[in-house]
Design an enzyme around this catalytic site. Sequence first.
Site, PDB file in Angstrom:
ATOM      1  N   ASP A  49       1.542   2.184  -8.279  1.00  0.00           N
ATOM      2  CA  ASP A  49       1.596   0.727  -8.112  1.00  0.00           C
ATOM      3  C   ASP A  49       0.422   0.257  -7.251  1.00  0.00           C
ATOM      4  O   ASP A  49       0.283   0.682  -6.099  1.00  0.00           O
ATOM      5  CB  ASP A  49       2.917   0.328  -7.442  1.00  0.00           C
ATOM      6  CG  ASP A  49       3.036  -1.186  -7.340  1.00  0.00           C
ATOM      7  OD1 ASP A  49       3.230  -1.820  -8.392  1.00  0.00           O
ATOM      8  OD2 ASP A  49       2.892  -1.721  -6.225  1.00  0.00           O
ATOM      9  N   LYS A  58      -1.907  -6.147  -9.948  1.00  0.00           N
ATOM     10  CA  LYS A  58      -1.338  -7.493  -9.767  1.00  0.00           C
ATOM     11  C   LYS A  58      -2.429  -8.534  -9.579  1.00  0.00           C
ATOM     12  O   LYS A  58      -3.417  -8.279  -8.869  1.00  0.00           O
ATOM     13  CB  LYS A  58      -0.393  -7.514  -8.559  1.00  0.00           C
ATOM     14  CG  LYS A  58       0.604  -6.390  -8.532  1.00  0.00           C
ATOM     15  CD  LYS A  58       1.642  -6.501  -7.429  1.00  0.00           C
ATOM     16  CE  LYS A  58       2.414  -5.203  -7.285  1.00  0.00           C
ATOM     17  NZ  LYS A  58       1.812  -4.212  -6.381  1.00  0.00           N
TER      18      LYS A  58
HETATM   19  N1  LIG Z   1       5.000  -7.021  -5.183  1.00  0.00           N
HETATM   20  C1  LIG Z   1       4.980  -7.125  -3.877  1.00  0.00           C
HETATM   21  O1  LIG Z   1       4.829  -8.231  -3.308  1.00  0.00           O
HETATM   22  C2  LIG Z   1       5.182  -5.914  -3.049  1.00  0.00           C
HETATM   23  C3  LIG Z   1       5.023  -4.659  -3.595  1.00  0.00           C
HETATM   24  N2  LIG Z   1       5.179  -3.538  -2.826  1.00  0.00           N
HETATM   25  C4  LIG Z   1       4.936  -2.221  -3.459  1.00  0.00           C
HETATM   26  O2  LIG Z   1       6.030  -1.356  -3.149  1.00  0.00           O
HETATM   27  C5  LIG Z   1       5.546  -0.221  -2.445  1.00  0.00           C
HETATM   28  C6  LIG Z   1       6.596   0.314  -1.493  1.00  0.00           C
HETATM   29  O3  LIG Z   1       6.945  -0.631  -0.496  1.00  0.00           O
HETATM   30  P1  LIG Z   1       6.449  -0.539   1.020  1.00  0.00           P
HETATM   31  O4  LIG Z   1       6.628  -1.890   1.609  1.00  0.00           O
HETATM   32  O5  LIG Z   1       5.133   0.084   1.075  1.00  0.00           O
HETATM   33  O6  LIG Z   1       7.500   0.342   1.763  1.00  0.00           O
HETATM   34  P2  LIG Z   1       8.417   1.633   1.532  1.00  0.00           P
HETATM   35  O7  LIG Z   1       9.817   1.146   1.551  1.00  0.00           O
HETATM   36  O8  LIG Z   1       7.936   2.449   0.417  1.00  0.00           O
HETATM   37  O9  LIG Z   1       8.177   2.386   2.916  1.00  0.00           O
HETATM   38  C7  LIG Z   1       6.945   2.904   3.268  1.00  0.00           C
HETATM   39  C8  LIG Z   1       7.049   3.448   4.693  1.00  0.00           C
HETATM   40  O10 LIG Z   1       7.994   4.511   4.758  1.00  0.00           O
HETATM   41  C9  LIG Z   1       7.344   5.710   5.195  1.00  0.00           C
HETATM   42  N3  LIG Z   1       7.942   6.805   4.395  1.00  0.00           N
HETATM   43  C10 LIG Z   1       7.715   7.093   3.089  1.00  0.00           C
HETATM   44  N4  LIG Z   1       8.475   8.130   2.693  1.00  0.00           N
HETATM   45  C11 LIG Z   1       9.203   8.502   3.758  1.00  0.00           C
HETATM   46  C12 LIG Z   1      10.147   9.526   3.969  1.00  0.00           C
HETATM   47  N5  LIG Z   1      10.532  10.340   2.981  1.00  0.00           N
HETATM   48  N6  LIG Z   1      10.691   9.652   5.218  1.00  0.00           N
HETATM   49  C13 LIG Z   1      10.330   8.819   6.214  1.00  0.00           C
HETATM   50  N7  LIG Z   1       9.425   7.820   6.078  1.00  0.00           N
HETATM   51  C14 LIG Z   1       8.869   7.670   4.849  1.00  0.00           C
HETATM   52  C15 LIG Z   1       5.870   5.501   4.941  1.00  0.00           C
HETATM   53  O11 LIG Z   1       5.091   6.221   5.889  1.00  0.00           O
HETATM   54  P3  LIG Z   1       3.767   7.085   5.561  1.00  0.00           P
HETATM   55  O12 LIG Z   1       2.976   6.391   4.502  1.00  0.00           O
HETATM   56  O13 LIG Z   1       3.063   7.095   6.876  1.00  0.00           O
HETATM   57  O14 LIG Z   1       4.246   8.438   5.141  1.00  0.00           O
HETATM   58  C16 LIG Z   1       5.734   3.999   5.192  1.00  0.00           C
HETATM   59  O15 LIG Z   1       5.664   3.728   6.572  1.00  0.00           O
HETATM   60  C17 LIG Z   1       4.272  -0.752  -1.777  1.00  0.00           C
HETATM   61  O16 LIG Z   1       3.454   0.254  -1.267  1.00  0.00           O
HETATM   62  C18 LIG Z   1       3.683  -1.560  -2.904  1.00  0.00           C
HETATM   63  O17 LIG Z   1       3.069  -0.709  -3.847  1.00  0.00           O
HETATM   64  C19 LIG Z   1       5.579  -3.636  -1.523  1.00  0.00           C
HETATM   65  C20 LIG Z   1       5.728  -4.853  -0.916  1.00  0.00           C
HETATM   66  C21 LIG Z   1       5.536  -6.100  -1.631  1.00  0.00           C
HETATM   67  O1  LIG Z   2       2.533  -6.476  -2.128  1.00  0.00           O
HETATM   68  C1  LIG Z   2       2.685  -6.610  -0.937  1.00  0.00           C
HETATM   69  C2  LIG Z   2       2.860  -7.904  -0.311  1.00  0.00           C
HETATM   70  O2  LIG Z   2       3.281  -8.862  -1.247  1.00  0.00           O
HETATM   71  C3  LIG Z   2       1.559  -8.326   0.287  1.00  0.00           C
HETATM   72  O3  LIG Z   2       0.591  -8.340  -0.696  1.00  0.00           O
HETATM   73  C4  LIG Z   2       1.642  -9.676   0.931  1.00  0.00           C
HETATM   74  O4  LIG Z   2       2.633  -9.661   1.893  1.00  0.00           O
HETATM   75  C5  LIG Z   2       0.308 -10.050   1.560  1.00  0.00           C
HETATM   76  O5  LIG Z   2      -0.027  -9.118   2.527  1.00  0.00           O
HETATM   77  C6  LIG Z   2       0.367 -11.438   2.160  1.00  0.00           C
HETATM   78  O6  LIG Z   2       0.200 -11.554   3.368  1.00  0.00           O
HETATM   79  O7  LIG Z   2       0.597 -12.363   1.394  1.00  0.00           O
END
Ligand SMILES: NC(=O)C1=CN([C@@H]2O[C@H](COP(=O)(O)OP(=O)(O)OC[C@H]3O[C@@H](n4cnc5c(N)ncnc54)[C@H](OP(=O)(O)O)[C@@H]3O)[C@@H](O)[C@H]2O)C=CC1
Ligand SMILES: O=C[C@H](O)[C@@H](O)[C@@H](O)[C@H](O)C(=O)O
Length: 337
Positions: A67, A101
């Site tokens: 993603d 996106k």
């Molecule tokens: N469309 C949108 O607006 C959005 C899309 N997204 C997408 O969804 C993805 C996932 O969401 P995101 O907000 O990043 O958060 P997640 O819920 O995937 O959590 C990520 C965090 O959890 C930690 N982590 C991952 N695996 C483990 C584990 N097994 N045990 C303990 N800690 C863990 C990571 O640390 P570390 O990396 O240090 O290991 C990081 O700090 C994003 O990366 C993005 O691609 C997210 C938000 C908004």
């Molecule tokens: O996908 C992840 C989130 O949507 C991120 O893109 C937004 O939160 C962005 O950082 C913003 O500040 O608008």
Amino acid sequence: MNPSLSKFMLARTPKHILHPKPTMNTAIPLNTGATIPALGLGTWQSAPGEVKAAVTHAIEAGYRHIDCAYCYQNEDEVGEALQDVIKRGIVKREELFITSKLWCTFHTRTEEGLQKSLDLLKTDYVDLYLMHWPVPMNPNGNHPLFPKLEDGSRDIDHSITHIDTWKNLENLIKSHPEKVKAIGVANYSVKYLEKLLPQASIVPAANQIENHPLLPQQEVYDYCKQKGIHITAYSPLGSTGSPLFKDETVLEVAKKHSVSAGCVLLSYHLARNSSVLAKSVTPSRIDENRKLIALDDSDLEKLASIPKKDGIKRFVYPPFGVNCGFPDKTDGIDLSG
Ligand SMILES: NC(=O)C1=CN([C@@H]2O[C@H](COP(=O)(O)OP(=O)(O)OC[C@H]3O[C@@H](n4cnc5c(N)ncnc54)[C@H](OP(=O)(O)O)[C@@H]3O)[C@@H](O)[C@H]2O)C=CC1
Ligand SMILES: O=C[C@H](O)[C@@H](O)[C@@H](O)[C@H](O)C(=O)O
């Protein structure tokens, strides 16, 4: 199998389990006829200098769904990893499912937005291209990604609606089917979908939304299922610094199945027939997150009790100053159209 036994087993099959033995690459159908692998690697906040190694490790470990987004400002490195694993014969492009996106400042420039991501990702096409937020921002403002007005608020483009943007995306896939295989949305509430769908000639293939036991999103989840829109869950672990790993109910379900809390949090979505994105730049966690199990009705009932006890919690809510129609957030201007 004995027919009466099979009838008995069917009758006892918990109603939520659609994938009795889910794996990270369980193929979930989209309304386009294509499928999306159950687990994707998230790349938001994966720092340049770390994300190439993370994507490379993930694909070597069997991930087939990545993603991405233009606004993550790391698609160039993701592209280096994709190029590398394809060149080394680890995987073929057609075995990967790549999402990108359209960022908010590109709503009037969908073709340019897509081409920028394709160039950075070093790929000829994306499998899924999402409108990142239903919020157009000024393409000529004081910042290319996050333009602001003098008062510090985000510079919203009021000359276009999210419905116009969707029509731009429909034209994009019609004129460039070789560059984009499916279009969808992200961060859409029922309110915005109800305005969009009557005007759409293509039903979005997916709606990518924040989703975890502290934000079950039942209303938009049910609406999307009814309309044939696939749900992809983001921030399933509760994003950075999540309290969910210590939640006693999550830990209780994890203990019952002898798995980690993370495994329960990711498997929750498979039981709902959604795909799920887990972000990590830590190799051991990228490996650990591959494991998905079938949760049963009693597990789902337990997880459903979490918000009743602790209230709901949304971790991702950028300061657009816009009311996106989320039931838990009623501030901001209404851009639903
Ligand atoms: N469309 C949108 O607006 C959005 C899309 N997204 C997408 O969804 C993805 C996932 O969401 P995101 O907000 O990043 O958060 P997640 O819920 O995937 O959590 C990520 C965090 O959890 C930690 N982590 C991952 N695996 C483990 C584990 N097994 N045990 C303990 N800690 C863990 C990571 O640390 P570390 O990396 O240090 O290991 C990081 O700090 C994003 O990366 C993005 O691609 C997210 C938000 C908004
Ligand atoms: O996908 C992840 C989130 O949507 C991120 O893109 C937004 O939160 C962005 O950082 C913003 O500040 O608008």
